[in-house]
Design an enzyme around this catalytic site. Structure first.
Site, PDB file in Angstrom:
ATOM      1  N   LYS A  80       0.830  -1.214   0.000  1.00 55.00           N
ATOM      2  CA  LYS A  80       0.000   0.000   0.000  1.00 55.00           C
ATOM      3  C   LYS A  80       0.862   1.262   0.000  1.00 55.00           C
ATOM      4  O   LYS A  80       0.400   2.332  -0.372  1.00 55.00           O
ATOM      5  CB  LYS A  80      -0.937   0.001   1.209  1.00 55.00           C
ATOM      6  CG  LYS A  80      -2.027  -1.051   1.118  1.00 55.00           C
ATOM      7  CD  LYS A  80      -3.360  -0.430   0.806  1.00 55.00           C
ATOM      8  CE  LYS A  80      -4.282  -1.406   0.113  1.00 55.00           C
ATOM      9  NZ  LYS A  80      -5.522  -0.830  -0.361  1.00 55.00           N
ATOM     10  N   ASP A 128      -8.173   0.642   6.993  1.00 54.88           N
ATOM     11  CA  ASP A 128      -8.073  -0.316   8.093  1.00 54.88           C
ATOM     12  C   ASP A 128      -6.612  -0.493   8.457  1.00 54.88           C
ATOM     13  O   ASP A 128      -6.245  -1.434   9.143  1.00 54.88           O
ATOM     14  CB  ASP A 128      -8.760  -1.646   7.780  1.00 54.88           C
ATOM     15  CG  ASP A 128      -8.765  -1.951   6.317  1.00 54.88           C
ATOM     16  OD1 ASP A 128      -7.738  -1.703   5.677  1.00 54.88           O
ATOM     17  OD2 ASP A 128      -9.797  -2.436   5.813  1.00 54.88           O
TER      18      ASP A 128
HETATM   19  C1  LIG Z   1      -2.124  -6.027   3.306  1.00 56.56           C
HETATM   20  C2  LIG Z   1      -3.252  -5.830   2.361  1.00 56.56           C
HETATM   21  N1  LIG Z   1      -3.462  -6.750   1.401  1.00 56.56           N
HETATM   22  C3  LIG Z   1      -4.466  -6.623   0.524  1.00 56.56           C
HETATM   23  C4  LIG Z   1      -5.331  -5.555   0.579  1.00 56.56           C
HETATM   24  C5  LIG Z   1      -6.467  -5.477  -0.399  1.00 56.56           C
HETATM   25  O1  LIG Z   1      -6.306  -4.464  -1.350  1.00 56.56           O
HETATM   26  P1  LIG Z   1      -7.588  -3.877  -2.091  1.00 56.56           P
HETATM   27  O2  LIG Z   1      -8.470  -3.267  -1.050  1.00 56.56           O
HETATM   28  O3  LIG Z   1      -7.035  -2.893  -3.054  1.00 56.56           O
HETATM   29  O4  LIG Z   1      -8.268  -5.029  -2.749  1.00 56.56           O
HETATM   30  C6  LIG Z   1      -5.155  -4.580   1.561  1.00 56.56           C
HETATM   31  C7  LIG Z   1      -6.054  -3.432   1.665  1.00 56.56           C
HETATM   32  O5  LIG Z   1      -5.990  -2.618   2.567  1.00 56.56           O
HETATM   33  C8  LIG Z   1      -4.095  -4.716   2.476  1.00 56.56           C
HETATM   34  O6  LIG Z   1      -3.854  -3.810   3.435  1.00 56.56           O
END
Ligand SMILES: Cc1ncc(COP(=O)(O)O)c(C=O)c1O
Length: 395
Positions: A80, A128
């Site tokens: 992210k 989150d």
């Molecule tokens: C560690 C992690 N993996 C995957 C995701 C999922 O990404 P997306 O919301 O773009 O599908 C998030 C989203 O906050 C995340 O923090």
């Protein structure tokens, strides 16, 4: 040892991807190029590692399993870091360009030319954890004020991490979707700028920038591998990660791009529900999943336009497998290297193991001894106390 994956309660739906032009046009090659030029010039940029999980591949009867580990990304702990911070810069650029009546170059922002105007701007976002950390880092880096909205269950460690980056953190009594709703209300009332990783009707520029930033990670994979994988397992929150990776792979590899499977928690399956309904569909979050980053009840509208055209299958996974999968990576499976990761990182891994060990799923996913699988390990240990609690438990 993998019996619990073989017999796990999962739901799988096969989609009918058309691979229309949306897959490579919504996120254009130019937008990926611009993001890559910018982000790879940031101090501390380094491609994250890809580990070969040879032991696991052997046990699963697959040719190869590769794990892209996003833990070291810019010291922020997850992929992210690439999206939110970059979208902050682009949002500041758009706002300044509107105010000045001309296109402001990113260099003019970087060299401090507009420092006083930027210091008056307030960037806000719902999170989150990981997206907010990236947005706070970006706002600090480029000199804007920052307010991050978190829901009731976001851990104190994750909240502190954002405050340490200069953000004011506001806890909302509700779930992730409620925090998104609150940012929309407050942005409207106070004239603040939302930098969200999810899009809704009429709001897509910042989420597109966020996804363009994620493309850096996907291009690192393309550059590192000598041939495309056959399968790709991607965890889904609002769908931005999956859409960005799939779009990049289709731009770079065309028809040789891997078959993509999106993996979601059984407690927050909004992309699975959308696939079943054939349209973006929200689900109500009754209980928070351990995979905090994936606890999203509403798909990103713009991400869904890519996913509905390109994903081969959607699977939901049970909560009971999350902690065992974190432990499996941390302990190393059959001689594989040890990788310490957070809960949201293992969703793709779980989807793969369920698929490979369950004969019916294996068949539906077309997994066999020639399959070369890529998994995105989207975060490192972003909450150490949770990681320690998981490690202290036994399988
Ligand atoms: C560690 C992690 N993996 C995957 C995701 C999922 O990404 P997306 O919301 O773009 O599908 C998030 C989203 O906050 C995340 O923090």
């Amino acid at each position: 040892m993998l019996k619990q994956y073989e017999t796990a309660k999962t739901d799988f739906v096969t989609a009918q991807p058309r691979f229309g032009s949306e897959v490579i046009e919504i996120l254009s090659r130019t937008s990926f190029d611009e993001a890559e030029d910018e982000i790879t010039a940031w101090e501390g940029y380094k491609p994250t590692p890809i580990f070969d999980l040879t032991g696991l591949a052997g046990i699963l009867g697959l040719k190869a399993v590769c794990y892209k580990h996003e833990g070291p990304r810019f010291g922020l702990g997850s992929f992210k870091a690439l999206g939110g911070a970059y979208a902050v810069l682009r949002s500041i650029q758009r706002e300044l360009s509107d105010a000045e009546g001309r296109k402001i170059a990113v260099e003019e922002i970087r060299n401090g030319h507009f420092a006083s105007q930027i210091s008056e701007m307030t960037i806000i976002s719902a999170t989150d954890g990981n997206h907010g950390r990236s947005v706070a880092w970006g706002a600090q880096r480029f000199g804007a004020k920052c307010r991050i909205y978190i829901h009731a269950e976001v851990s104190p460690f994750r909240s502190d991490a954002m405050q340490k980056l200069g953000a004011k953190v506001i806890r909302i009594n509700g779930d992730y979707d409620a925090t998104v709703a609150q940012t929309r209300i407050d942005a409207e009332e106070f004239g603040w700028t939302i930098v969200s990783d999810t899009s809704w009707p009429g709001y897509c520029l910042a989420p597109l920038d966020v996804m363009a930033g994620y493309g850096v990670m996907a291009r690192e994979i393309v550059r590192k591998l000598s041939e495309p994988p056959t399968h790709l397992f991607l965890q889904g929150g609002v769908g931005g990660l999956a859409a960005a990776v799939i779009a990049t792979f289709h731009q770079e590899w065309g028809n040789a791009a891997p078959r993509s499977i999106v993996v979601e928690p059984e407690l927050a399956p909004c992309l699975f529900a959308s696939a079943k309904a054939g349209a973006p569909t929200s689900v109500k979050i009754e209980e928070e999943t351990l995979m905090a980053g994936l606890s999203c009840g509403e798909p990103s509208q713009i991400a869904w336009k890519i996913l509905e055209n390109s994903v081969y299958g959607f699977i939901t996974i049970p909560e009971t497998l999350v902690a065992p999968a974190v432990r499996m990576l941390a302990n190393g499976q059959s001689g594989d290297c040890r990788i310490e990761v957070g809960e949201s990182a293992v969703a793709g891994l779980i989807g793969l193991i369920c698929g490979a060990t369950n004969p019916s799923l294996r068949d539906k996913m077309k997994l066999d001894c020639e399959s070369r699988v890529m998994i995105i390990g989207s975060e490192g240990v972003t909450d150490p106390s949770l990681f320690q609690a998981i490690m202290a438990d036994q399988d």
